[in-house]
Design a protein around this motif. Structure first.
Motif, PDB file in Angstrom:
ATOM      1  N   SER A   1       4.649   0.993   3.520  1.00 40.79           N
ATOM      2  CA  SER A   1       5.438   1.262   2.696  1.00 40.79           C
ATOM      3  C   SER A   1       6.938   1.976   3.102  1.00 40.79           C
ATOM      4  N   THR A   2       5.842   3.350   4.090  1.00 32.67           N
ATOM      5  CA  THR A   2       7.020   4.405   4.054  1.00 32.67           C
ATOM      6  C   THR A   2       7.265   3.397   5.502  1.00 32.67           C
ATOM      7  N   PHE A   3       6.906   3.227   6.799  1.00 38.33           N
ATOM      8  CA  PHE A   3       7.190   3.008   7.750  1.00 38.33           C
ATOM      9  C   PHE A   3       8.902   2.154   7.399  1.00 38.33           C
ATOM     10  N   PHE A   4       7.992   0.886   7.009  1.00 37.93           N
ATOM     11  CA  PHE A   4       9.505   0.120   6.083  1.00 37.93           C
ATOM     12  C   PHE A   4      10.685   0.946   5.075  1.00 37.93           C
ATOM     13  N   HIS A   5      10.486   2.069   4.599  1.00 40.53           N
ATOM     14  CA  HIS A   5      11.107   2.620   3.798  1.00 40.53           C
ATOM     15  C   HIS A   5      12.305   3.364   4.535  1.00 40.53           C
ATOM     16  N   ALA A   6      11.591   4.517   5.434  1.00 35.66           N
ATOM     17  CA  ALA A   6      12.029   5.708   6.187  1.00 35.66           C
ATOM     18  C   ALA A   6      11.828   5.724   7.803  1.00 35.66           C
TER      19      ALA A   6
ATOM     20  N   GLN B   1       0.577   0.681  -7.275  1.00 37.50           N
ATOM     21  CA  GLN B   1       0.691  -0.691  -5.819  1.00 37.50           C
ATOM     22  C   GLN B   1       1.803  -1.893  -6.076  1.00 37.50           C
ATOM     23  N   GLN B   2       2.848  -0.955  -6.352  1.00 34.63           N
ATOM     24  CA  GLN B   2       3.601  -2.250  -6.215  1.00 34.63           C
ATOM     25  C   GLN B   2       2.982  -2.870  -4.396  1.00 34.63           C
ATOM     26  N   PRO B   3       4.487  -3.997  -4.778  1.00 31.97           N
ATOM     27  CA  PRO B   3       4.845  -4.777  -3.391  1.00 31.97           C
ATOM     28  C   PRO B   3       5.044  -4.071  -2.518  1.00 31.97           C
ATOM     29  N   SER B   4       4.874  -3.737  -0.763  1.00 30.24           N
ATOM     30  CA  SER B   4       5.535  -3.540   0.353  1.00 30.24           C
ATOM     31  C   SER B   4       5.804  -4.801   1.531  1.00 30.24           C
ATOM     32  N   PRO B   5       7.331  -5.035   2.029  1.00 26.97           N
ATOM     33  CA  PRO B   5       7.496  -5.188   2.674  1.00 26.97           C
ATOM     34  C   PRO B   5       6.767  -5.952   3.544  1.00 26.97           C
ATOM     35  N   SER B   6       5.251  -4.946   4.224  1.00 27.03           N
ATOM     36  CA  SER B   6       4.185  -5.577   4.573  1.00 27.03           C
ATOM     37  C   SER B   6       3.861  -6.757   4.883  1.00 27.03           C
ATOM     38  N   LYS B   7       3.992  -7.385   3.112  1.00 27.04           N
ATOM     39  CA  LYS B   7       3.180  -8.238   2.427  1.00 27.04           C
ATOM     40  C   LYS B   7       3.519 -10.136   3.048  1.00 27.04           C
TER      41      LYS B   7
ATOM     42  N   LEU C   1       4.352  16.939   6.434  1.00 25.31           N
ATOM     43  CA  LEU C   1       3.967  16.693   5.175  1.00 25.31           C
ATOM     44  C   LEU C   1       5.544  16.750   4.841  1.00 25.31           C
ATOM     45  N   ILE C   2       6.725  16.263   5.398  1.00 25.63           N
ATOM     46  CA  ILE C   2       8.023  15.988   5.073  1.00 25.63           C
ATOM     47  C   ILE C   2       8.844  15.996   3.741  1.00 25.63           C
ATOM     48  N   GLU C   3       8.625  14.953   3.736  1.00 22.19           N
ATOM     49  CA  GLU C   3       9.315  13.724   3.608  1.00 22.19           C
ATOM     50  C   GLU C   3       9.063  12.845   3.713  1.00 22.19           C
ATOM     51  N   MET C   4       9.571  11.963   3.278  1.00 25.27           N
ATOM     52  CA  MET C   4       9.572   9.249   3.522  1.00 25.27           C
ATOM     53  C   MET C   4      10.045   9.846   4.655  1.00 25.27           C
ATOM     54  N   GLY C   5       8.796   8.829   5.620  1.00 26.13           N
ATOM     55  CA  GLY C   5       9.027   8.707   7.077  1.00 26.13           C
ATOM     56  C   GLY C   5       9.967   9.672   8.053  1.00 26.13           C
ATOM     57  N   SER C   6       8.916  10.725   7.813  1.00 27.30           N
ATOM     58  CA  SER C   6       9.067  12.222   8.635  1.00 27.30           C
ATOM     59  C   SER C   6       8.841  12.091   9.812  1.00 27.30           C
ATOM     60  N   SER C   7       7.114  11.394   9.664  1.00 29.23           N
ATOM     61  CA  SER C   7       6.248  11.615  10.401  1.00 29.23           C
ATOM     62  C   SER C   7       6.985  11.391  11.976  1.00 29.23           C
ATOM     63  N   LEU C   8       7.099  10.013  12.264  1.00 30.08           N
ATOM     64  CA  LEU C   8       7.963   9.676  13.949  1.00 30.08           C
ATOM     65  C   LEU C   8       8.789  11.121  14.571  1.00 30.08           C
ATOM     66  N   GLY C   9      10.808  11.489  13.237  1.00 32.94           N
ATOM     67  CA  GLY C   9      10.923  12.758  13.763  1.00 32.94           C
ATOM     68  C   GLY C   9      10.433  13.847  13.888  1.00 32.94           C
TER      69      GLY C   9
ATOM     70  N   LEU D   1       0.307   5.636  14.264  1.00 31.17           N
ATOM     71  CA  LEU D   1      -0.704   5.277  13.606  1.00 31.17           C
ATOM     72  C   LEU D   1      -0.343   4.676  12.412  1.00 31.17           C
ATOM     73  N   VAL D   2      -0.064   2.922  11.880  1.00 26.67           N
ATOM     74  CA  VAL D   2       0.482   2.733  10.719  1.00 26.67           C
ATOM     75  C   VAL D   2      -0.966   2.282   9.987  1.00 26.67           C
ATOM     76  N   LEU D   3      -0.980   2.954   8.399  1.00 24.66           N
ATOM     77  CA  LEU D   3      -2.056   2.581   8.044  1.00 24.66           C
ATOM     78  C   LEU D   3      -1.655   1.773   7.098  1.00 24.66           C
ATOM     79  N   ASP D   4      -1.438   0.067   7.440  1.00 24.92           N
ATOM     80  CA  ASP D   4      -1.648  -1.048   6.516  1.00 24.92           C
ATOM     81  C   ASP D   4      -2.524  -1.829   5.048  1.00 24.92           C
ATOM     82  N   ASN D   5      -1.965  -1.317   4.340  1.00 26.33           N
ATOM     83  CA  ASN D   5      -2.629  -1.497   3.384  1.00 26.33           C
ATOM     84  C   ASN D   5      -1.952  -3.155   2.413  1.00 26.33           C
ATOM     85  N   ARG D   6      -0.632  -3.075   3.097  1.00 30.36           N
ATOM     86  CA  ARG D   6      -0.517  -4.071   2.413  1.00 30.36           C
ATOM     87  C   ARG D   6       0.084  -3.442   0.819  1.00 30.36           C
ATOM     88  N   SER D   7       0.555  -2.220   0.416  1.00 24.62           N
ATOM     89  CA  SER D   7       1.045  -1.649  -0.622  1.00 24.62           C
ATOM     90  C   SER D   7       1.713  -0.372  -0.979  1.00 24.62           C
ATOM     91  N   THR D   8       2.190  -0.528  -1.856  1.00 24.01           N
ATOM     92  CA  THR D   8       3.095   0.763  -2.154  1.00 24.01           C
ATOM     93  C   THR D   8       2.065   1.701  -3.407  1.00 24.01           C
TER      94      THR D   8
END
Ligand code: SF4
Ligand code: SF4
Length: 601
Positions: free
Chosen positions: A424-429, A459-465, A396-404, A447-454
């Protein structure tokens, strides 16, 4: 002028509104989120947005400042790492309007992976750093930040911290100003950083820097008298003020830790016999003061990080100790002043779909015959998957690190990893990591956990909405994309099993999307009485699965090991129903209005 009780972050937002900010963009992250939220609430004529990441937020503000507007970008300290590329360039080009970057730092790492001191970014980029020491100064100094940026046509970093942003006190405020808008103007010789322009800009940057060094003199103050000098920056000043009591001592109050005011510092060093520098985290001011003394031939004893802790937030006790030692008072060693609270591990909310996704994932992988793998985690509420009983975040390193990271794990060990990432992290990085997995053909289960929210930051909006993740994955070349509802245990585990088998067989990346809304978001939308879970004591065998393995906080063990439901916590989501192997849990009550739409749309 009016007075209001404000949170430090609200004071920053109102200061920006009183400065005529026209465009404000940020990425949510504790301790910065309330700034954009407040501007959205009170700045009716201001364009304010949550951007997809900090780089985009900074670029949005930067673009507006190129047009002559007053613009603000906000983010937490680690977010500045994401925006750093654009930040460095902004110092070369300068701006036509004004550009202020709020870096909300988190000393002591209350909700962050590190406590980096972002005043260093000012040093590296040649961007002045302004630092408040309380709520009123947060309001006043953000106005000074906009003014300085506008006068010198250069970006300014406003460095706040968790303690400043989250303390509430009375603030005296001016009127909100009409936004200072920009207008279309093109100046490629300034803003297009091809080498020829960049080299010319570099000279201009140094010319602006000289102006900045003079202008910051007026933002700093010398008070008191005596032969001992304390130089205090940011929140340290508030603690020093209290610690010196009635002692005869000079205090140089710094609002600009970088650059320090040269003339005022030299003046304050005159007739001083000894100096103490009090600042949070890194010795940024200390280095500059020592450098100035060497170049001016001043030989004085300087204390700094030898007396002031270099790690964690400053506290009154820490500063009192350093000041006491410096002034020759009797002081005892600093004791841990944290209040002893009952240990309470963080838990996913009742009804959180991530809990179900973690359970589904474990079972699905087991069905596919995968006993051990590497769970490459990421940043979000689902980071709590690191805890037992899930243990499904091995890094668990930084935003968007999981794939790299997952790519590195596979390349080095041959183990097919699972990269877990929020929407949200998926679209972030996360997108560059996904593109990499496709073109380097890395077998991994994403595995993308899409709860449509940051959700984690409020609970700020996420691009996945607005953007369908499955389509994005297919568009990027992922051949195998499946969606599932994490509450539907049997179907979810089957989909996960099939996906894992496909990856093993084809040795390619696959994307799984767990779709169900954040429980808090869903509850906000549902009207009427909620249903509730109920345990049938005749069927319950006390197997412990629902509370020890599933761990919804609303499920409580009885002394005979059987389960019962805490009605004050249960939201009737039904996620626990298929988990009980003895069918002892059921839901009582009808679905209220808007139930399915709230959870699934
Ligand atoms: S999982 Fe079912 S049987 Fe086991 S403790 Fe919970 S309610 Fe009882
Ligand atoms: S229905 Fe079950 S999972 Fe949902 S909140 Fe109630 S006890 Fe927890």
């Amino acid at each position: 002028m009016s007075k209001r009780i404000l949170l430090g972050n609200e004071a920053i937002a109102f200061g920006a509104l009183s400065s005529g900010v026209a465009v404000a963009a940020g990425y949510p992250g504790t301790p910065s989120s309330e700034i954009i939220e407040t501007i959205m609430k009170f700045g009716d004529k201001v364009y304010a947005e949550w951007s997809s990441n900090e780089k985009v937020a900074f670029e949005t503000a930067y673009g507006a400042a190129m047009m002559g507007a007053r613009a603000l970008a906000t983010m937490k300290h680690v977010g500045v790492n994401v925006a750093a590329d654009a930040l460095m360039s902004s110092s070369y080009t300068g701006v036509d309007g004004s550009l202020v970057l709020v870096s909300a730092d988190d000393p002591s790492m209350w909700s962050s992976q590190n406590e980096q001191d972002n005043r260093y970014y000012g040093m590296m980029a040649l961007i002045p750093v302004i630092e408040p020491y309380d709520t009123q100064s947060a309001y006043d100094l953000i106005i000074s930040a906009f003014e300085l940026s506008s006068e010198v046509k250069h970006p300014v970093i406003f460095r706040s911290s968790t303690r400043i942003g989250h303390v509430r006190s009375q603030v005296e405020m001016k009127e909100i100003k009409s936004p200072v808008m920009g207008r279309l103007s093109k100046n490629p010789s300034k803003y297009a950083l091809v080498p020829e322009n960049a080299r010319r800009n570099r000279k201009e940057q140094l010319r602006r820097w000289e102006m900045i060094q003079k202008k910051v003199e007026n933002l700093n103050f010398l008070e008191g008298d005596g032969k001992k000098l304390i130089i205090a920056s940011g929140i340290a000043y508030a603690y020093v003020k209290e610690a010196v009591e009635n002692s005869r001592v000079k205090i140089l109050k710094l609002s600009t830790p970088f650059p320090i005011p040269k003339d005022l510092t030299l003046k304050s060093l005159e007739d001083s016999e000894e100096v103490l520098i009090v600042e949070e985290l890194e010795p940024i001011v200390e280095m500059q003061v020592k450098d100035l003394m060497v170049s001016e031939g001043i030989a004085l004893k300087v204390h700094g990080k030898d007396l002031v802790d270099r790690t964690g937030e400053l506290t009154f006790e820490k500063v009192n100790y350093a000041v006491g030692k410096f002034l020759g008072k009797e002081v005892s060693e600093v004791e841990n002043t944290l209040i002893d609270v009952v240990p309470r591990p963080p838990a996913l909310c009742p009804g959180c779909p991530h809990r179900s996704s973690f359970i589904d994932l474990k079972k699905g992988l087991a069905l596919a015959g995968i006993k051990d793998t590497f769970f490459s985690g990421d940043i979000g509420c689902y980071s709590l998957g690191v805890l037992p009983p899930f243990n499904e975040q091995d890094s668990l390193i930084e935003m968007g690190s999981s794939l790299g990271v997952a790519n590195g794990v596979y390349r080095s060990s041959g183990v097919i990893p699972v990269a877990i990432i929020g929407d949200s992290t998926f679209f972030h990085a996360g997108l560059p990591g996904l593109a990499n997995a496709v073109y380097n053909n890395t077998p991994m289960i994403v595995l993308v956990l899409d709860n449509r929210s940051t959700a984690m930051t409020g609970q700020q909006p996420s691009p996945s909405k607005y953007i369908d993740i499955a389509n994005v994955a297919r568009g990027m070349g992922i051949e195998y994309v499946r969606e599932f509802d994490p509450f539907d245990y049997n179907s979810s585990t089957r989909v996960i099993k099939e996906t894992a088998e496909w990856v093993k067989k084809n040795m390619k990346p696959a994307v799984l999307i767990a779709k169900r809304a954040c429980a808090l978001d869903a509850l906000d939308k549902i009207e009427g009485k909620l249903p509730i879970a109920e345990v049938d004591m005749n069927k319950c065998t006390g197997c412990t699965i629902c509370y020890d393995y599933f761990t919804c906080p609303a499920i409580i063990p009885l002394s005979n090991k059987k389960a019962t439901i805490d009605v004050s916590q249960c939201i009737g989501c039904g996620a626990c129903v298929p988990i009980c192997p003895f069918k002892a849990i059921s839901i009582k009550g009808d679905k209220p209005k808007g139930w399915d739409e709230a959870w699934l749309s």
